[in-house]
Motif scaffolding. Structure first.
Motif, PDB file in Angstrom:
ATOM      1  N   LEU A  62       0.824  -1.213   0.000  1.00 30.94           N
ATOM      2  CA  LEU A  62       0.000   0.000   0.000  1.00 30.94           C
ATOM      3  C   LEU A  62       0.857   1.262   0.000  1.00 30.94           C
ATOM      4  O   LEU A  62       0.569   2.226  -0.736  1.00 30.94           O
ATOM      5  N   LEU A  63       1.921   1.256   0.814  1.00 30.31           N
ATOM      6  CA  LEU A  63       2.803   2.422   0.870  1.00 30.31           C
ATOM      7  C   LEU A  63       3.504   2.645  -0.471  1.00 30.31           C
ATOM      8  O   LEU A  63       3.603   3.775  -0.967  1.00 30.31           O
ATOM      9  N   GLY A  64       3.981   1.553  -1.059  1.00 27.14           N
ATOM     10  CA  GLY A  64       4.655   1.656  -2.348  1.00 27.14           C
ATOM     11  C   GLY A  64       3.715   2.110  -3.442  1.00 27.14           C
ATOM     12  O   GLY A  64       4.058   2.982  -4.251  1.00 27.14           O
ATOM     13  N   TYR A  65       2.524   1.541  -3.475  1.00 29.78           N
ATOM     14  CA  TYR A  65       1.558   1.881  -4.514  1.00 29.78           C
ATOM     15  C   TYR A  65       1.116   3.341  -4.418  1.00 29.78           C
ATOM     16  O   TYR A  65       1.222   4.097  -5.388  1.00 29.78           O
ATOM     17  N   PHE A  66       0.636   3.735  -3.245  1.00 30.28           N
ATOM     18  CA  PHE A  66       0.121   5.101  -3.103  1.00 30.28           C
ATOM     19  C   PHE A  66       1.240   6.138  -3.167  1.00 30.28           C
ATOM     20  O   PHE A  66       1.041   7.252  -3.662  1.00 30.28           O
ATOM     21  N   GLY A  67       2.430   5.761  -2.674  1.00 28.26           N
ATOM     22  CA  GLY A  67       3.556   6.688  -2.758  1.00 28.26           C
ATOM     23  C   GLY A  67       3.966   6.949  -4.197  1.00 28.26           C
ATOM     24  O   GLY A  67       4.164   8.103  -4.613  1.00 28.26           O
ATOM     25  N   LEU A  68       4.083   5.890  -4.986  1.00 32.15           N
ATOM     26  CA  LEU A  68       4.462   6.031  -6.389  1.00 32.15           C
ATOM     27  C   LEU A  68       3.336   6.664  -7.208  1.00 32.15           C
ATOM     28  O   LEU A  68       3.593   7.389  -8.172  1.00 32.15           O
ATOM     29  N   LEU A  69       2.110   6.401  -6.822  1.00 34.35           N
ATOM     30  CA  LEU A  69       0.971   7.024  -7.506  1.00 34.35           C
ATOM     31  C   LEU A  69       0.972   8.532  -7.265  1.00 34.35           C
ATOM     32  O   LEU A  69       0.740   9.324  -8.188  1.00 34.35           O
ATOM     33  N   PHE A  70       1.254   8.929  -6.032  1.00 36.88           N
ATOM     34  CA  PHE A  70       1.342  10.361  -5.702  1.00 36.88           C
ATOM     35  C   PHE A  70       2.483  11.015  -6.470  1.00 36.88           C
ATOM     36  O   PHE A  70       2.328  12.120  -7.023  1.00 36.88           O
ATOM     37  N   LEU A  71       3.629  10.327  -6.529  1.00 37.85           N
ATOM     38  CA  LEU A  71       4.788  10.860  -7.253  1.00 37.85           C
ATOM     39  C   LEU A  71       4.476  11.016  -8.745  1.00 37.85           C
ATOM     40  O   LEU A  71       4.821  12.035  -9.362  1.00 37.85           O
ATOM     41  N   THR A  72       3.816  10.021  -9.312  1.00 37.72           N
ATOM     42  CA  THR A  72       3.462  10.079 -10.733  1.00 37.72           C
ATOM     43  C   THR A  72       2.521  11.237 -11.019  1.00 37.72           C
ATOM     44  O   THR A  72       2.659  11.941 -12.024  1.00 37.72           O
ATOM     45  N   ASN A  73       1.579  11.441 -10.124  1.00 36.25           N
ATOM     46  CA  ASN A  73       0.632  12.549 -10.285  1.00 36.25           C
ATOM     47  C   ASN A  73       1.341  13.898 -10.238  1.00 36.25           C
ATOM     48  O   ASN A  73       1.019  14.821 -11.002  1.00 36.25           O
ATOM     49  N   ARG A  74       2.338  14.007  -9.367  1.00 38.82           N
ATOM     50  CA  ARG A  74       3.089  15.250  -9.246  1.00 38.82           C
ATOM     51  C   ARG A  74       3.958  15.506 -10.475  1.00 38.82           C
ATOM     52  O   ARG A  74       4.185  16.655 -10.867  1.00 38.82           O
ATOM     53  N   LEU A  75       4.460  14.435 -11.081  1.00 38.63           N
ATOM     54  CA  LEU A  75       5.390  14.560 -12.213  1.00 38.63           C
ATOM     55  C   LEU A  75       4.709  14.370 -13.565  1.00 38.63           C
ATOM     56  O   LEU A  75       5.397  14.279 -14.589  1.00 38.63           O
ATOM     57  N   ARG A  76       3.410  14.315 -13.603  1.00 38.01           N
ATOM     58  CA  ARG A  76       2.691  13.938 -14.822  1.00 38.01           C
ATOM     59  C   ARG A  76       2.931  14.868 -16.004  1.00 38.01           C
ATOM     60  O   ARG A  76       2.775  14.455 -17.154  1.00 38.01           O
ATOM     61  N   MET A 200      -1.385  10.033 -16.897  1.00 42.92           N
ATOM     62  CA  MET A 200      -2.418   9.652 -15.945  1.00 42.92           C
ATOM     63  C   MET A 200      -3.444   8.712 -16.569  1.00 42.92           C
ATOM     64  O   MET A 200      -3.987   7.834 -15.889  1.00 42.92           O
ATOM     65  N   ALA A 201      -3.707   8.874 -17.874  1.00 43.74           N
ATOM     66  CA  ALA A 201      -4.617   7.959 -18.557  1.00 43.74           C
ATOM     67  C   ALA A 201      -4.042   6.549 -18.545  1.00 43.74           C
ATOM     68  O   ALA A 201      -4.760   5.564 -18.314  1.00 43.74           O
ATOM     69  N   THR A 202      -2.732   6.446 -18.766  1.00 42.28           N
ATOM     70  CA  THR A 202      -2.060   5.145 -18.739  1.00 42.28           C
ATOM     71  C   THR A 202      -2.152   4.506 -17.362  1.00 42.28           C
ATOM     72  O   THR A 202      -2.452   3.310 -17.234  1.00 42.28           O
ATOM     73  N   VAL A 203      -1.908   5.295 -16.329  1.00 37.06           N
ATOM     74  CA  VAL A 203      -1.956   4.777 -14.957  1.00 37.06           C
ATOM     75  C   VAL A 203      -3.349   4.248 -14.639  1.00 37.06           C
ATOM     76  O   VAL A 203      -3.505   3.150 -14.072  1.00 37.06           O
ATOM     77  N   THR A 204      -4.379   5.015 -14.993  1.00 30.71           N
ATOM     78  CA  THR A 204      -5.751   4.594 -14.706  1.00 30.71           C
ATOM     79  C   THR A 204      -6.091   3.283 -15.395  1.00 30.71           C
ATOM     80  O   THR A 204      -6.644   2.366 -14.779  1.00 30.71           O
ATOM     81  N   LEU A 205      -5.755   3.173 -16.673  1.00 27.15           N
ATOM     82  CA  LEU A 205      -6.052   1.946 -17.414  1.00 27.15           C
ATOM     83  C   LEU A 205      -5.216   0.767 -16.912  1.00 27.15           C
ATOM     84  O   LEU A 205      -5.705  -0.365 -16.829  1.00 27.15           O
TER      85      LEU A 205
END
Length: 227
Positions: A62-76, A200-205
């Protein structure tokens, strides 16, 4: 007056043409990056299976997933966003490896994994193709999907902590429906300009495909007597 009308019509046509080009670019970049991340995740999952790596556990996952998801959103909006997507999907592939390895070690495990993969591919291609072909607007599903995913996620945590197999199966079935809806929603969102960032479209899919596969794996494993 006629000159003004001609200029206005020309401006509208150019704007529409530009919008179509932008949408097509987002679709092309999204599916290209999605294909690459799926291959990368499959590679990391394969390595995890081959090396028999242990699952990192719920907390680290959970920490890895949400942490990397947050990072991806910031760097999108930067070039680093693509690198972050690969980090996220690679990590998710690694967490998937031990799960797939578990099923492969069971009597009917290989068949179960192949069926889950085939089912995931069929659902994704079918729903994406339907949304792309019909160009229907599925934006109305956004609120329902958000609430549904949140409730299913919390129910899934409850099933893990309280060890309730029936609830776990119910959550998996719910996620199959929710992720199918998410594929329709996100594809429609790209087509109609609601999502203009291919990262972000890629991440969602990718997340939809990942959860769809793991949910089908769980359900098919139960039906085949693997669980």
């Amino acid at each position: 007056m006629s000159t003004f009308k001609i200029q206005t019509a020309t401006g509208v046509a150019q704007s529409s043409s530009e919008s179509v080009r932008t949408t097509n670019t987002v679709i092309r970049n999204t599916y290209l990056l999605l294909s690459m991340t799926l291959l990368f995740a499959a590679l990391t999952a394969g390595v995890a299976v081959a090396l028999r790596l242990p699952h990192p556990g719920l907390i680290v996952t959970l920490l890895g997933y949400f942490g990397l998801l947050f990072l991806t959103n910031r760097l999108r909006n930067s070039g680093w966003g693509v690198a972050s997507v690969f980090a996220l999907t690679g990590f998710m592939g690694y967490t998937l490896g031990p799960i797939v390895g578990h099923y492969l070690g069971l009597p009917n495990g290989g068949q179960t994994v192949m069926m889950a993969m085939a089912g995931t591919a069929t659902i994704f291609v079918g729903l994406s193709g339907y949304a792309l072909t019909t160009r229907k607007d599925f934006s109305f599903m956004g609120g329902f999907l958000m609430v549904g995913v949140l409730l299913a996620f919390l129910a899934g945590l409850g099933a893990i902590f309280f060890e309730i197999p029936a609830l776990s199966l119910t959550v998996s079935a719910a996620f199959v429906l929710l992720m199918s809806g998410l594929i329709l929603y996100e594809t429609s969102n790209i087509i109609h300009g609601g999502e203009t960032n291919y990262v972000m479209a890629t991440v969602t899919l990718f997340v939809a495909i990942f959860n769809l596969f793991t949910s089908l794996l769980h359900l098919l494993g139960f039906m085949n007597g693997d669980d």
